[in-house]
Design a protein around this motif. Structure first.
Motif, PDB file in Angstrom:
ATOM      1  N   SER A 131       0.831  -1.245  -0.013  1.00  0.00           N
ATOM      2  CA  SER A 131      -0.010   0.120   0.077  1.00  0.00           C
ATOM      3  C   SER A 131       0.895   1.245  -0.118  1.00  0.00           C
ATOM      4  CB  SER A 131      -0.703   0.037   1.261  1.00  0.00           C
ATOM      5  OG  SER A 131      -1.755  -0.943   1.291  1.00  0.00           O
ATOM      6  N   TRP A 132       0.358   2.344  -0.804  1.00  0.00           N
ATOM      7  CA  TRP A 132       1.236   3.783  -0.617  1.00  0.00           C
ATOM      8  C   TRP A 132       1.073   4.261   0.637  1.00  0.00           C
ATOM      9  CZ3 TRP A 132      -0.524   8.563   0.561  1.00  0.00           C
ATOM     10  CH2 TRP A 132       0.197   9.716  -0.013  1.00  0.00           C
ATOM     11  N   LYS A 133       2.254   4.902   1.225  1.00  0.00           N
ATOM     12  CA  LYS A 133       2.281   5.543   2.251  1.00  0.00           C
ATOM     13  C   LYS A 133       2.776   6.930   1.943  1.00  0.00           C
ATOM     14  CE  LYS A 133       1.835   1.755   4.833  1.00  0.00           C
ATOM     15  NZ  LYS A 133       0.620   1.539   5.756  1.00  0.00           N
ATOM     16  N   PRO A 134       2.401   8.038   2.893  1.00  0.00           N
ATOM     17  CA  PRO A 134       2.901   9.396   2.544  1.00  0.00           C
ATOM     18  C   PRO A 134       4.352   9.493   2.492  1.00  0.00           C
ATOM     19  CG  PRO A 134       1.183   9.245   4.159  1.00  0.00           C
ATOM     20  CD  PRO A 134       1.537   7.888   3.996  1.00  0.00           C
ATOM     21  N   TYR A 135       5.242   8.741   3.101  1.00  0.00           N
ATOM     22  CA  TYR A 135       6.593   8.573   3.339  1.00  0.00           C
ATOM     23  C   TYR A 135       7.343   7.843   2.383  1.00  0.00           C
ATOM     24  CZ  TYR A 135       5.337   4.850   6.491  1.00  0.00           C
ATOM     25  OH  TYR A 135       5.086   3.681   7.180  1.00  0.00           O
ATOM     26  N   ARG A 136       6.621   7.067   1.696  1.00  0.00           N
ATOM     27  CA  ARG A 136       7.067   6.046   0.781  1.00  0.00           C
ATOM     28  C   ARG A 136       6.297   5.427  -0.466  1.00  0.00           C
ATOM     29  NH1 ARG A 136       5.259   1.277   1.343  1.00  0.00           N
ATOM     30  NH2 ARG A 136       4.667   0.311   3.383  1.00  0.00           N
ATOM     31  N   ASP A 137       6.814   5.024  -1.472  1.00  0.00           N
ATOM     32  CA  ASP A 137       5.880   4.445  -2.558  1.00  0.00           C
ATOM     33  C   ASP A 137       5.483   2.884  -2.148  1.00  0.00           C
ATOM     34  OD1 ASP A 137       5.986   6.700  -4.222  1.00  0.00           O
ATOM     35  OD2 ASP A 137       7.795   5.988  -5.109  1.00  0.00           O
ATOM     36  N   SER A 138       4.725   2.358  -2.474  1.00  0.00           N
ATOM     37  CA  SER A 138       4.500   1.018  -2.022  1.00  0.00           C
ATOM     38  C   SER A 138       5.231   0.142  -2.878  1.00  0.00           C
ATOM     39  CB  SER A 138       2.943   0.569  -2.892  1.00  0.00           C
ATOM     40  OG  SER A 138       3.056   0.784  -4.159  1.00  0.00           O
ATOM     41  N   LEU A 139       5.733  -1.182  -2.367  1.00  0.00           N
ATOM     42  CA  LEU A 139       6.467  -2.182  -2.831  1.00  0.00           C
ATOM     43  C   LEU A 139       5.539  -3.033  -3.843  1.00  0.00           C
ATOM     44  CD1 LEU A 139       8.163  -3.767   0.253  1.00  0.00           C
ATOM     45  CD2 LEU A 139       9.071  -1.977  -1.413  1.00  0.00           C
ATOM     46  N   SER A 140       6.108  -3.753  -4.931  1.00  0.00           N
ATOM     47  CA  SER A 140       5.436  -4.576  -5.505  1.00  0.00           C
ATOM     48  C   SER A 140       5.084  -5.879  -4.872  1.00  0.00           C
ATOM     49  CB  SER A 140       6.348  -5.055  -6.941  1.00  0.00           C
ATOM     50  OG  SER A 140       7.359  -5.975  -6.419  1.00  0.00           O
ATOM     51  N   LYS A 141       3.955  -6.589  -5.437  1.00  0.00           N
ATOM     52  CA  LYS A 141       3.876  -7.792  -4.710  1.00  0.00           C
ATOM     53  C   LYS A 141       4.816  -8.747  -4.783  1.00  0.00           C
ATOM     54  CE  LYS A 141      -1.218  -7.404  -6.181  1.00  0.00           C
ATOM     55  NZ  LYS A 141      -0.904  -6.152  -6.791  1.00  0.00           N
ATOM     56  N   ASP A 142       5.591  -8.931  -5.699  1.00  0.00           N
ATOM     57  CA  ASP A 142       6.747  -9.802  -5.646  1.00  0.00           C
ATOM     58  C   ASP A 142       7.707  -9.396  -4.645  1.00  0.00           C
ATOM     59  OD1 ASP A 142       5.979 -11.398  -7.584  1.00  0.00           O
ATOM     60  OD2 ASP A 142       7.005 -10.500  -9.069  1.00  0.00           O
ATOM     61  N   GLU A 143       7.899  -8.062  -4.497  1.00  0.00           N
ATOM     62  CA  GLU A 143       9.001  -7.506  -3.351  1.00  0.00           C
ATOM     63  C   GLU A 143       8.505  -7.676  -1.896  1.00  0.00           C
ATOM     64  OE1 GLU A 143      11.083  -3.721  -5.541  1.00  0.00           O
ATOM     65  OE2 GLU A 143       8.968  -3.417  -4.844  1.00  0.00           O
ATOM     66  N   ALA A 144       7.297  -7.658  -1.891  1.00  0.00           N
ATOM     67  CA  ALA A 144       6.351  -7.908  -0.495  1.00  0.00           C
ATOM     68  C   ALA A 144       6.532  -9.373  -0.022  1.00  0.00           C
ATOM     69  CB  ALA A 144       5.077  -7.392  -0.488  1.00  0.00           C
ATOM     70  N   VAL A 145       6.371 -10.070  -1.120  1.00  0.00           N
ATOM     71  CA  VAL A 145       6.482 -11.693  -0.743  1.00  0.00           C
ATOM     72  C   VAL A 145       8.003 -12.007  -0.536  1.00  0.00           C
ATOM     73  CG1 VAL A 145       6.070 -13.963  -1.631  1.00  0.00           C
ATOM     74  CG2 VAL A 145       4.463 -12.151  -2.059  1.00  0.00           C
ATOM     75  N   GLU A 146       8.924 -11.450  -1.195  1.00  0.00           N
ATOM     76  CA  GLU A 146      10.355 -11.897  -0.917  1.00  0.00           C
ATOM     77  C   GLU A 146      10.603 -11.129   0.626  1.00  0.00           C
ATOM     78  OE1 GLU A 146      12.698  -9.706  -3.905  1.00  0.00           O
ATOM     79  OE2 GLU A 146      11.962 -11.116  -5.291  1.00  0.00           O
ATOM     80  N   ARG A 147       9.993 -10.044   1.194  1.00  0.00           N
ATOM     81  CA  ARG A 147      10.381  -9.750   2.243  1.00  0.00           C
ATOM     82  C   ARG A 147       9.697 -10.585   3.460  1.00  0.00           C
ATOM     83  NH1 ARG A 147      10.888  -3.126   2.845  1.00  0.00           N
ATOM     84  NH2 ARG A 147      12.117  -2.798   0.785  1.00  0.00           N
ATOM     85  N   LEU A 148       8.535 -10.999   3.342  1.00  0.00           N
ATOM     86  CA  LEU A 148       7.944 -12.093   4.024  1.00  0.00           C
ATOM     87  C   LEU A 148       8.657 -13.326   4.180  1.00  0.00           C
ATOM     88  CD1 LEU A 148       3.923 -11.925   3.127  1.00  0.00           C
ATOM     89  CD2 LEU A 148       5.113 -10.782   4.977  1.00  0.00           C
ATOM     90  N   LEU A 149       9.356 -13.675   3.189  1.00  0.00           N
ATOM     91  CA  LEU A 149      10.093 -14.881   3.166  1.00  0.00           C
ATOM     92  C   LEU A 149      11.343 -14.639   3.749  1.00  0.00           C
ATOM     93  CD1 LEU A 149       9.513 -16.230  -0.466  1.00  0.00           C
ATOM     94  CD2 LEU A 149       8.723 -17.333   1.374  1.00  0.00           C
ATOM     95  N   ALA A 150      11.943 -13.332   3.594  1.00  0.00           N
ATOM     96  CA  ALA A 150      13.074 -13.368   4.362  1.00  0.00           C
ATOM     97  C   ALA A 150      13.000 -13.067   5.806  1.00  0.00           C
ATOM     98  CB  ALA A 150      13.576 -11.825   3.765  1.00  0.00           C
ATOM     99  N   GLU A 151      11.478 -12.779   6.513  1.00  0.00           N
ATOM    100  CA  GLU A 151      11.439 -12.624   7.699  1.00  0.00           C
ATOM    101  C   GLU A 151      10.889 -13.800   8.251  1.00  0.00           C
ATOM    102  OE1 GLU A 151      12.305 -10.117   9.716  1.00  0.00           O
ATOM    103  OE2 GLU A 151      13.348  -9.228   8.559  1.00  0.00           O
ATOM    104  N   SER A 152      10.735 -14.723   7.645  1.00  0.00           N
ATOM    105  CA  SER A 152      10.229 -16.013   8.069  1.00  0.00           C
ATOM    106  C   SER A 152      11.036 -16.605   9.017  1.00  0.00           C
ATOM    107  CB  SER A 152      10.200 -17.322   6.982  1.00  0.00           C
ATOM    108  OG  SER A 152       9.609 -18.514   7.326  1.00  0.00           O
ATOM    109  N   GLY A 153      10.679 -17.018  10.322  1.00  0.00           N
ATOM    110  CA  GLY A 153      11.433 -17.331  11.494  1.00  0.00           C
ATOM    111  C   GLY A 153      11.781 -16.401  12.372  1.00  0.00           C
ATOM    112  N   ARG A 154      11.798 -15.125  11.876  1.00  0.00           N
ATOM    113  CA  ARG A 154      12.327 -13.876  12.616  1.00  0.00           C
ATOM    114  C   ARG A 154      10.992 -13.324  12.954  1.00  0.00           C
ATOM    115  NH1 ARG A 154      17.464 -11.458   9.257  1.00  0.00           N
ATOM    116  NH2 ARG A 154      15.852 -11.125   7.721  1.00  0.00           N
ATOM    117  N   GLN A 155      10.560 -12.300  11.761  1.00  0.00           N
ATOM    118  CA  GLN A 155       9.205 -11.753  12.465  1.00  0.00           C
ATOM    119  C   GLN A 155       7.905 -12.439  12.290  1.00  0.00           C
ATOM    120  OE1 GLN A 155       8.838  -8.126   9.782  1.00  0.00           O
ATOM    121  NE2 GLN A 155       7.152  -7.381  10.904  1.00  0.00           N
ATOM    122  N   PHE A 156       8.061 -13.528  11.495  1.00  0.00           N
ATOM    123  CA  PHE A 156       6.686 -14.198  11.189  1.00  0.00           C
ATOM    124  C   PHE A 156       6.969 -15.849  11.370  1.00  0.00           C
ATOM    125  CE2 PHE A 156       6.695 -10.720   7.864  1.00  0.00           C
ATOM    126  CZ  PHE A 156       5.951  -9.906   8.646  1.00  0.00           C
TER     127      PHE A 156
END
Length: 202
Positions: A152-177
């Motif tokens: 989602s767009w935020k006033p302080y940054r552009d939104s990420l693509s869906k692929d980028e967001a999924v990559e971040r979820l995977l990167a945080e697997s076991g840490r954040q999630f």
């Protein structure tokens, strides 16, 4: 869930988010994403999940909207104030709580509203809980909330693509999630993206 109960929960959410259509749309996207994730698991009470996700951000009612719309970097004090939306949910409950909600809903609402920013590794807020100390529905909501926040767009940054967001979820697997729930998200990604298309009308 009875339609009457759903309508009351939705009214409560609207009361707490009168100033922001964007926030209300975020709530629905998180709700539908969480439902898709939870369908991959067994023995999940979907009615309770619906109620908890509808209300997960009502503590934002007590945060000045200017903070959420600020373009400049937030100060340490401003970051801490925004983080308090989790515990402010309990204040919202006291101010507009409808006593005829089913008893099974309210404990889960409190869990999800206060702990959807906890991290699986214990480095989240507000309580620093980790792993199974974080209620299951809050762990589900955490992934749905984070994903929607990233795309989602935020006033302080552009939104990420869906692929980028999924990559971040995977990167945080076991840490954040929780890893298993990230896997559930990946399995139902097409359904989640379809919901996004329907909601945006694209």
């Amino acid at each position: 869930m009875k339609q009457e109960t759903y309508d009351l929960l939705e009214q409560w959410m609207y009361q707490c988010m009168l100033d922001s259509a964007h926030d209300r749309e975020h709530v629905y996207r998180v709700l539908y994403t969480a439902l898709d994730i939870a369908r991959e698991e067994e023995n999940v009470d979907m009615d309770v999940l619906i109620a908890a996700c509808l209300l997960h951000d009502i503590g934002r009612h007590y945060i000045p909207i200017d903070l959420y719309n600020k373009v400049e970097k937030l100060s340490k004090e401003e970051v801490e104030e925004i983080r308090k939306h989790t515990v402010y949910a309990l204040r919202a409950e006291k101010s507009v709580y409808f006593p005829f909600f089913p008893d099974e809903i309210m404990p889960h609402f409190r869990d999800v509203a206060t702990m959807h920013h906890e991290r699986y590794d214990g480095k989240g807020y507000p309580y620093g809980k980790k792993g199974s100390e974080i209620p299951f529905l809050a762990r589900v909501c955490a992934i749905a909330d984070a994903y929607d926040g990233m795309v989602s767009w935020k006033p302080y940054r552009d939104s990420l693509s869906k692929d980028e967001a999924v990559e971040r979820l995977l990167a945080e697997s076991g840490r954040q999630f929780q890893p298993e729930l990230v896997e559930c998200f990946v399995k139902c990604r097409k359904e989640i993206e379809l919901i996004e298309l329907v909601m945006t009308g694209e």
